[in-house]
Design a protein around this motif. Structure first.
Motif, PDB file in Angstrom:
ATOM      1  N   GLY A 124       2.589   4.651   9.434  1.00 46.46           N
ATOM      2  CA  GLY A 124       2.343   4.386   8.572  1.00 46.46           C
ATOM      3  C   GLY A 124       2.519   2.800   7.806  1.00 46.46           C
ATOM      4  N   ILE A 125       1.933   1.361   7.566  1.00 48.87           N
ATOM      5  CA  ILE A 125       2.110   0.357   7.277  1.00 48.87           C
ATOM      6  C   ILE A 125       1.019   0.245   6.204  1.00 48.87           C
ATOM      7  CG2 ILE A 125       3.351  -2.041   7.049  1.00 48.87           C
ATOM      8  CD1 ILE A 125       4.847  -1.046   9.493  1.00 48.87           C
ATOM      9  N   VAL A 126       1.165   0.020   5.013  1.00 50.89           N
ATOM     10  CA  VAL A 126       0.107  -0.668   4.480  1.00 50.89           C
ATOM     11  C   VAL A 126       0.672  -1.460   3.069  1.00 50.89           C
ATOM     12  CG1 VAL A 126      -0.924   1.055   4.141  1.00 50.89           C
ATOM     13  CG2 VAL A 126      -0.235   1.467   2.565  1.00 50.89           C
ATOM     14  N   SER A 155      -2.279   1.992  10.116  1.00 49.65           N
ATOM     15  CA  SER A 155      -2.502   0.801   9.125  1.00 49.65           C
ATOM     16  C   SER A 155      -3.913   0.760   8.628  1.00 49.65           C
ATOM     17  CB  SER A 155      -2.265  -0.704   9.231  1.00 49.65           C
ATOM     18  OG  SER A 155      -2.071  -0.935   8.135  1.00 49.65           O
ATOM     19  N   ASP A 162      -1.754  -4.934   6.550  1.00 42.73           N
ATOM     20  CA  ASP A 162      -2.043  -4.268   7.953  1.00 42.73           C
ATOM     21  C   ASP A 162      -2.936  -4.981   8.619  1.00 42.73           C
ATOM     22  OD1 ASP A 162      -2.508  -2.432   5.688  1.00 42.73           O
ATOM     23  OD2 ASP A 162      -4.445  -1.685   5.740  1.00 42.73           O
ATOM     24  N   ALA A 165       0.666  -5.968  10.136  1.00 40.79           N
ATOM     25  CA  ALA A 165       1.434  -4.958  10.578  1.00 40.79           C
ATOM     26  C   ALA A 165       0.571  -4.138  12.649  1.00 40.79           C
ATOM     27  CB  ALA A 165       1.271  -3.472  10.085  1.00 40.79           C
ATOM     28  N   HIS A 166      -0.949  -4.751  12.134  1.00 35.22           N
ATOM     29  CA  HIS A 166      -1.802  -4.769  13.680  1.00 35.22           C
ATOM     30  C   HIS A 166      -1.102  -5.147  14.825  1.00 35.22           C
ATOM     31  CE1 HIS A 166      -4.180  -0.681  12.183  1.00 35.22           C
ATOM     32  NE2 HIS A 166      -4.943  -1.147  11.567  1.00 35.22           N
ATOM     33  N   THR A 174      -0.828   0.644  18.509  1.00 34.97           N
ATOM     34  CA  THR A 174      -1.180   0.895  17.134  1.00 34.97           C
ATOM     35  C   THR A 174      -2.838   1.001  16.801  1.00 34.97           C
ATOM     36  OG1 THR A 174      -1.687  -0.034  14.620  1.00 34.97           O
ATOM     37  CG2 THR A 174      -2.259  -1.676  17.197  1.00 34.97           C
ATOM     38  N   ASN A 223      -8.032   5.911   3.597  1.00 36.07           N
ATOM     39  CA  ASN A 223      -6.423   6.452   2.783  1.00 36.07           C
ATOM     40  C   ASN A 223      -5.864   7.071   3.177  1.00 36.07           C
ATOM     41  OD1 ASN A 223      -6.967   3.170   2.755  1.00 36.07           O
ATOM     42  ND2 ASN A 223      -6.733   3.799   0.308  1.00 36.07           N
ATOM     43  N   ILE A 226      -4.916   7.308   6.695  1.00 35.41           N
ATOM     44  CA  ILE A 226      -4.084   6.227   6.405  1.00 35.41           C
ATOM     45  C   ILE A 226      -2.104   7.601   7.325  1.00 35.41           C
ATOM     46  CG2 ILE A 226      -1.986   4.359   6.475  1.00 35.41           C
ATOM     47  CD1 ILE A 226      -4.193   2.903   6.127  1.00 35.41           C
ATOM     48  N   SER A 244      -3.493   0.203  -1.212  1.00 38.37           N
ATOM     49  CA  SER A 244      -1.942   0.883  -1.612  1.00 38.37           C
ATOM     50  C   SER A 244      -1.469   1.968  -1.915  1.00 38.37           C
ATOM     51  CB  SER A 244      -0.810  -0.049  -0.927  1.00 38.37           C
ATOM     52  OG  SER A 244      -1.244  -0.875  -0.450  1.00 38.37           O
TER      53      SER A 244
END
Length: 383
Positions: A124-126, A155, A162, A165-166, A174, A223, A226, A244
């Motif tokens: 996950g990247i937030v 994300s 977000d 990252a996508h 993704t 959240n 994710i 986040s």
């Protein structure tokens, strides 16, 4: 990182079961935990649906509970099909394997796009919606390099981190977890990104009905998806009060690794990430920091279900039993307060067998009188 065996695990729902599951999760007062307890107790969604009115009455409901109809469920399935989406059950092979292990995992996920992306271990990247240029660049760098290493990137399709990252992982895979229905992306400016994602190597998932406009309280639910789908979570630029950090808390509660990117103490967007570092998150200044931290975890057998996690099992012998006595019901309700208590504590305090305690809690839950908390605690709702 060959985890192809993960996709072979699980049994596909029949169309009849899928309709019954959708009816049950869309009925009043039935959340993911209640859904699981109902099927564990009654053996099937169809039997549980028949029992909902009686259970809510026994729990002291002031009005009849609304049970979603077969026609409503069939209509939602038709809408999903028109949008090119399907519903994945928690026991089916394409359900995100790590997500099924968390408490309160959605029994059904609406999904659109490339379902094969769930077979890869995820990260996950937030981060901040009002991200800086450098924050966006770093999020993209991490997503790109981690994606090329064989991970999918998860994300929330929000602005800022977000989005970066996508976009950086469109070619490698993704997953966008959405707070509203799959047909109600937020923010609207990311509709184009969502289409790129679902038309290519990406997947969009949601536990909410089609047509559901996301509200503020729906984003914390998103959240947890994710955090639940990912082996680890990378936080890039997060203020002290931000979604986040909610995701980071979820990740820590689920036993996931939390990575945080340090930032200037003078930038409020970095105050939350710097705080995570003080609390023990892994300092992250390169993609290799994340890959190195995850390397011991990214093994194929990671996706084996935990032995202590009960998945809803259809077509098992019914666990129907006589209703609890009024005396047992009063003792269990009397043991509850507005302070959360663990169910094991209630069992020890009352001396009543576990099956009866769980059934009375189901009655109270379906009557709208019980509140469930993270970690399995329960409390009584104020009058």
């Amino acid at each position: 990182m060959d985890d192809r065996s993960a996709r072979t695990r699980g049994i596909a729902l029949t169309e009849k079961q899928r309709i019954a599951w959708l009816r049950l999760i869309r009925s009043d007062n039935v959340g993911p935990v209640t859904f699981r307890e109902l099927i564990n107790h009654f053996g099937s969604a169809e039997t549980a649906l028949d029992m909902l009115p009686e259970l809510s009455r026994r729990g002291g409901a002031s009005r009849s509970i609304r049970v979603a109809s077969k026609a409503e469920a069939e209509r939602e399935l038709e809408i999903a099909e028109r949008h090119g989406a399907t519903f994945i059950g928690i026991g089916e092979p394409d359900y995100p394997p790590l997500l099924r292990q968390i408490d309160g995992a959605p029994p059904l996920l609406a999904a659109k796009g490339n379902r094969k992306v769930t077979s890869a271990p995820a990260v996950g990247i937030v981060g901040a919606r009002n991200a800086s240029i450098s924050g966006m660049k770093f999020a993209g760098l991490v997503a790109r390099d981690i994606g090329r290493a064989g991970y999918s990137i998860v994300s929330g399709l929000a602005r800022g981190i977000d989005t970066a990252a996508h976009r950086a992982s469109l070619e490698t895979g993704t997953i966008a977890a959405m707070a509203g229905g799959l047909d109600k992306p937020y923010p609207p400016e990311n509709i184009g990104l969502l289409n790129e994602l679902t038309d290519g190597e990406g997947l969009a998932v949601s536990e909410m009905p089609f047509g559901w406009e996301p509200r503020a309280r729906d984003f914390p639910r998103r959240n947890r998806l994710i955090a639940g789908m990912a082996l680890g979570l990378v936080v890039v630029e997060a203020a002290v009060r931000s979604g986040s950090l909610i995701t980071a808390r979820n990740a820590a509660d689920f036993g996931r690794l939390v990575f945080a990117v340090p930032g200037s103490p003078l930038d409020l967007r970095c105050e939350g990430t710097n705080g995570l570092l003080k609390d023990g998150a892994t300092i992250t200044t390169t993609p290799e920091d994340v890959l190195e931290g995850l390397r011991p975890l990214a093994e194929p057998d990671l996706f084996s279900p935990r032995p202590d996690v009960r998945e809803p099992a259809e077509d098992t012998p019914s666990a129907l039993r006589l209703p609890p006595s009024d005396g047992d019901r009063e003792r269990i309700a009397g043991a509850l307060s507005q302070v959360p208590a663990e169910i094991d504590e209630i069992i020890r305090h009352t001396g009543i067998d576990a099956a009866t305690v769980y059934l009375v809690l189901l009655e109270l839950d379906l009557a709208g009188r019980l509140q469930r908390h993270a970690g399995g605690g329960v409390s009584i709702m104020p009058d």
